[in-house]
Motif scaffolding. Structure first.
Motif, PDB file in Angstrom:
ATOM      1  N   UNK A  27       0.821  -1.207   0.000  1.00 19.33           N
ATOM      2  CA  UNK A  27       0.000   0.000   0.000  1.00 19.33           C
ATOM      3  C   UNK A  27       0.860   1.264   0.000  1.00 19.33           C
ATOM      4  N   UNK A  28       1.858   1.289   0.865  1.00 16.31           N
ATOM      5  CA  UNK A  28       2.666   2.500   1.040  1.00 16.31           C
ATOM      6  C   UNK A  28       3.787   2.632   0.013  1.00 16.31           C
ATOM      7  N   UNK A  29       4.202   1.518  -0.566  1.00 14.81           N
ATOM      8  CA  UNK A  29       5.317   1.566  -1.519  1.00 14.81           C
ATOM      9  C   UNK A  29       4.844   1.726  -2.961  1.00 14.81           C
ATOM     10  N   UNK A  30       3.679   1.153  -3.294  1.00 13.95           N
ATOM     11  CA  UNK A  30       3.195   1.203  -4.680  1.00 13.95           C
ATOM     12  C   UNK A  30       1.898   1.983  -4.859  1.00 13.95           C
ATOM     13  N   UNK A  31       0.913   1.774  -3.980  1.00 16.89           N
ATOM     14  CA  UNK A  31      -0.412   2.352  -4.194  1.00 16.89           C
ATOM     15  C   UNK A  31      -0.431   3.857  -3.928  1.00 16.89           C
ATOM     16  N   UNK A  32      -0.072   4.268  -2.725  1.00 17.84           N
ATOM     17  CA  UNK A  32      -0.177   5.680  -2.331  1.00 17.84           C
ATOM     18  C   UNK A  32       0.712   6.596  -3.171  1.00 17.84           C
ATOM     19  N   UNK A  33       1.990   6.269  -3.388  1.00 21.36           N
ATOM     20  CA  UNK A  33       2.851   7.191  -4.147  1.00 21.36           C
ATOM     21  C   UNK A  33       2.362   7.443  -5.568  1.00 21.36           C
TER      22      UNK A  33
END
Length: 289
Positions: A27-33
């Motif tokens: 989530x934090x490494x691929x989705x949000x950015x």
């Protein structure tokens, strides 16, 4: 609590925590950015992050906590305990990875052009994490709990509830992200679902042979001798001929498919053979339980 029981619990809890960590990382490494989306409660937390910059770990806890308490009251049992482990682990790892990103210890994957790469890796990472959690009897809370409650109260399937919520949440995200990002999100969701199925069904796929032949006992003996696989003889009666005969049932690895087919043909070239896919084989000669 004796050591054997503690070990059994650890064998379940540790993978759920690992899966939650992988999911949080995705989530934090691929989705949000890359301003992609997710379904369910996670999608709501992402929307709140995009709209008001509220930390995801905080909204994850605040939304899941009342749902968990509701699920505990309505559902109960071991399943809800493992769900609590999943929710707690997800919240902790989201907080931990957010701190590591803020400190510069993790540099998220962000791109302005190659969103297909981001969506593919997001799908694989999220699917791997959730697949591990589901395989060991846990969930990450949210819509899973709501789906179980609605299913018990109104008879809706989990799939219907989850799909409806995903459509509503991803549709609402059009207020904050572009249609292009929604399409990339659908790619990630599709990949994630395939990976979840792969993890759930087991990486070890095999084939089940059902063989109908007048030489069934001979074929069974040959399989036992040549392949050293367990074989079952099932009594059957031909509907047309009314003659009693045996069916041979045997499960083999993919590497043994051709060899078994050759053995059957060497005994009875006219044998009727049915080959089915088998997933997650357990027992002697295969993966241990």
């Amino acid at each position: 609590m004796n050591s054997s029981k503690l070990f059994a619990i650890t064998k379940t809890v540790a993978p759920i925590m690992l899966g939650s960590a992988i999911y949080a990382f995705g989530l934090l490494y691929f989705i949000i950015p890359n301003q992609l989306m997710e379904g369910g409660v996670t999608g709501i937390t992402i929307l709140l992050n995009y709209a008001f910059h509220i930390p995801i770990f905080l909204t994850t806890l605040l939304i899941n906590l009342p749902l968990f308490l509701m699920g505990w009251k309505v559902l109960g049992g071991r399943q809800i305990v493992y769900t609590g482990v999943g929710i707690g682990s997800l919240t902790i790892f989201l907080w931990l990875f957010e701190k590591m990103i803020d400190l510069g210890w993790i540099n998220p994957f962000s791109t302005e052009h190659d969103f297909i790469l981001a969506s593919l890796y997001a799908g694989v990472t999220l699917g791997l994490g959730l697949g591990i959690v589901f395989r060991f009897g846990g969930t990450t809370g949210g819509v899973d709990i709501v789906a179980r409650i609605i299913g018990r109260k109104f008879g809706w399937s989990m799939g219907q509830v989850i799909l409806t919520s995903d459509v509503v949440i991803i549709g609402a995200s059009l207020l904050y992200i572009s249609r292009e990002k929604i399409l990339y999100t659908l790619v990630a969701v599709f990949i994630s679902s395939r990976v979840i199925d792969f993890i759930q069904e087991g990486a070890y796929a095999a084939k089940a042979f059902t063989i109908i032949s007048d030489e069934a006992p001979k074929i069974a003996d040959l399989i036992s001798e040549e392949l050293e696989r367990g074989v079952t003889l099932i009594p059957a009666i031909g509907a047309y001929s009314k003659q009693a005969k045996y069916m041979v049932y045997c499960v083999v690895s993919r590497q043994e498919i051709r060899r078994l087919s050759q053995l059957v043909k060497s005994v009875d070239p006219r044998a009727f053979v049915i080959i089915n896919d088998v997933h997650d084989v357990q027992g002697e000669g295969f993966r241990e339980t």
